[in-house]
Write an enzyme that holds these catalytic residues in place. Structure first.
Site, PDB file in Angstrom:
ATOM      1  N   SER A 147      32.785  42.997 -52.572  1.00 22.63           N
ATOM      2  CA  SER A 147      31.798  42.005 -52.174  1.00 22.63           C
ATOM      3  C   SER A 147      30.492  42.702 -51.764  1.00 22.63           C
ATOM      4  O   SER A 147      29.978  43.542 -52.499  1.00 22.63           O
ATOM      5  CB  SER A 147      32.374  41.135 -51.047  1.00 22.63           C
ATOM      6  OG  SER A 147      31.572  40.023 -50.781  1.00 22.63           O
ATOM      7  N   ASP A 180      35.363  34.790 -60.189  1.00 21.11           N
ATOM      8  CA  ASP A 180      34.766  35.265 -58.937  1.00 21.11           C
ATOM      9  C   ASP A 180      33.274  34.901 -58.909  1.00 21.11           C
ATOM     10  O   ASP A 180      32.490  35.350 -59.735  1.00 21.11           O
ATOM     11  CB  ASP A 180      34.938  36.782 -58.833  1.00 21.11           C
ATOM     12  CG  ASP A 180      34.436  37.342 -57.512  1.00 21.11           C
ATOM     13  OD1 ASP A 180      33.696  36.647 -56.801  1.00 21.11           O
ATOM     14  OD2 ASP A 180      34.778  38.488 -57.204  1.00 21.11           O
ATOM     15  N   HIS A 194      37.438  35.336 -55.286  1.00 21.18           N
ATOM     16  CA  HIS A 194      36.735  36.482 -54.719  1.00 21.18           C
ATOM     17  C   HIS A 194      37.583  37.234 -53.702  1.00 21.18           C
ATOM     18  O   HIS A 194      37.247  38.360 -53.321  1.00 21.18           O
ATOM     19  CB  HIS A 194      35.433  36.016 -54.068  1.00 21.18           C
ATOM     20  CG  HIS A 194      34.573  37.136 -53.560  1.00 21.18           C
ATOM     21  ND1 HIS A 194      34.077  38.126 -54.381  1.00 21.18           N
ATOM     22  CD2 HIS A 194      34.139  37.440 -52.302  1.00 21.18           C
ATOM     23  CE1 HIS A 194      33.364  38.981 -53.666  1.00 21.18           C
ATOM     24  NE2 HIS A 194      33.394  38.591 -52.406  1.00 21.18           N
TER      25      HIS A 194
END
Length: 484
Positions: free
Chosen positions: A304, A368, A461
């Protein structure tokens, strides 16, 4: 607009949402003169057609909404994570109720080795796969992903996992927490950064590899941190001449430790009494560790927001021509990485990665959403670089020049994304019977899967599917790159 004379950038587009009133936002829709807006620092020659102004309107509005919910979101996070840890400390819901009635409630301590972050509660696995040994092509990708997942935790938890669970590691490792001065809405070159947030990373050493392997992992977006989300959705950028005149995401650079008026000087003075800047502190730690072990190799990784910081950390090493460190850098592994800059920045990175023979692996799982922002279009100017190691919802991997549906907000993919979300929810219940109990998803992850039916890409994600992709999937070779 502030003049960029004597500043570190050649060009910029900087938004300070805190200076914008709602009346200012409405005016933005009806006037193309962004230079006259007090909350925008942009040169007059930029193309400010309506679509661009509409995007700026939306992003500033989102920034302001995040500012409004900052405290409620943080309090919600405290309550949710505390409740999840109460369940762990007291042996589940039944144990919690019994201890509460007996007056023996065990209250979790945030600094203890048992306390887990939100993402740690989503996927509680901490063990490396015993079937994937050093030398296996999956070993370093899995190690990188597990380190990225572990980076969300506190120092005691990280130490416990590395020492007691990851047997391939020696006791020689270090945890580095970087406290930086950071304002996600810095408007001009001369504006002071405010002390608001932290960037966290840790470093460990694997002595079981043929050549000792040092892994640096950056922490990603914290789910209940409005500051982190403001960084992620910020569309501000700086154009840096020494990075190929590439436009680079300003929020990510500030989170890494960019200086207020100097940008990225090669050296800065840091005392032990002030906040430390992530890039400079970590670079010094690496110099010290690698001096003690000249044969060691280095991997940088993150998930991330952490993956964006990993890429930029390497980019600044290249900017500073840190050849000695770069020659020891073996690879960069990123998971769910947002776009960091434009195509010129990408060209700069590809050229430097090739020069120092550094491998770059950008993993993307299915839908994602973070890996698809900021959008890749002529408004945002954002581009990924290098091949995409893509895994679909069946954990089948292949190498692509770009992930499918490269922009998350696309009406064409609205129905397919929800169909995949339905399959992922079904898969959560059947995967443990097919692959083993370690793939059983807890009720927290199942809840996120259900929420993902409304917002596809949110649960995709989470680290869970990235770990599963590497463990269960077939890792594609870069030689299989399928060009459009």
């Amino acid at each position: 607009m502030a003049s960029n004379k004597n500043c570190f950038y050649d060009d910029c587009f900087i938004i300070n949402s805190e200076k914008a009133s709602y009346l200012d936002l409405l005016g933005l829709l009806f006037s193309s003169k962004l230079k006259q807006r007090r909350f925008i620092d942009a040169p007059e020659q930029h193309n400010h057609r309506f679509r661009r102004r509409l995007v700026v309107f939306g992003m500033v509005l989102l920034q302001k909404l995040l500012s409004l919910v900052r405290i409620p979101l943080a309090l919600t996070g405290i309550m949710v994570v505390t409740f999840l840890n109460l369940l762990t400390y007291n042996g589940g819901l039944l144990g919690l109720l019994l201890n509460l009635m007996k007056g023996k409630l065990v209250w979790p301590e945030k600094s203890s080795e048992m306390y887990r972050s939100m993402l740690g509660n989503v996927d509680t696995r901490v063990e490396l796969d015993n079937n994937i040994k050093p030398g296996d092509p999956k070993y370093k990708p899995l190690l990188s992903m597990m380190a990225s997942k572990l980076s969300y935790e506190n120092e005691a938890f990280i130490k416990t996992v590395i020492i007691q669970h990851w047997k391939v590691f020696s006791l020689k490792f270090m945890i580095v927490f970087f406290y930086i001065s950071f304002n996600p809405n810095l408007a001009m070159c001369l504006t002071d950064f405010e002390e608001r947030s932290t960037t966290q990373a840790f470093m460990m050493q694997d002595t079981q590899s043929k050549r000792n392997l040092i892994v640096v992992a950056f922490r990603g977006t914290q789910p209940f941190s409005a500051y982190d989300w403001q960084t992620d959705v910020d569309i501000s950028w700086y154009e840096l001449k020494d990075m190929g005149k590439g436009k680079i995401h300003s929020g990510f650079m500030k989170a890494l430790g960019m200086q207020k008026t100097k940008g990225w000087p090669k050296e800065i003075q840091q005392s032990t009494h002030q906040h430390q800047f992530a890039y400079y502190t970590l670079r010094q730690k690496l110099r010290e560790v690698l001096q003690e072990n000249q044969d060691a190799r280095l991997i940088v990784t993150g998930h991330s927001l952490g993956s964006a910081l990993a890429v930029l950390f390497v980019a600044v090493l290249m900017l500073h021509e840190e050849e000695w460190l770069l020659e020891k850098l073996e690879a960069v592994y990123t998971f769910g990485q947002p776009r960091v800059g434009d195509h010129k920045f990408g060209e700069f990175m590809i050229d430097k990665l090739r020069k120092f023979d550094v491998k770059y692996f950008r993993y993307v799982y299915s839908n994602d959403m973070v890996a698809r922002i900021p959008p890749d279009d002529d408004t945002f100017l954002s581009k990924h670089f290098g091949p995409c190691f893509y895994f679909n919802s069946f954990y089948n991997g292949k190498v692509l020049s770009e992930e499918p549906s490269k922009n998350y907000f696309s009406w064409l993919w609205a129905i397919p994304k929800r169909m995949v979300a339905i399959w992922e929810l079904i898969r959560a219940f059947i995967l443990p019977y097919m692959k083993g109990p370690e793939y059983k998803e807890n009720w927290v992850m199942i809840t996120l899967r259900i929420m993902g039916l409304v917002t596809p890409g949110m649960s995709a994600h989470m680290p869970q599917d990235y770990v599963n992709s590497i463990r269960l999937g077939t890792l594609p070779s870069v030689h299989q790159l399928k060009r459009d």
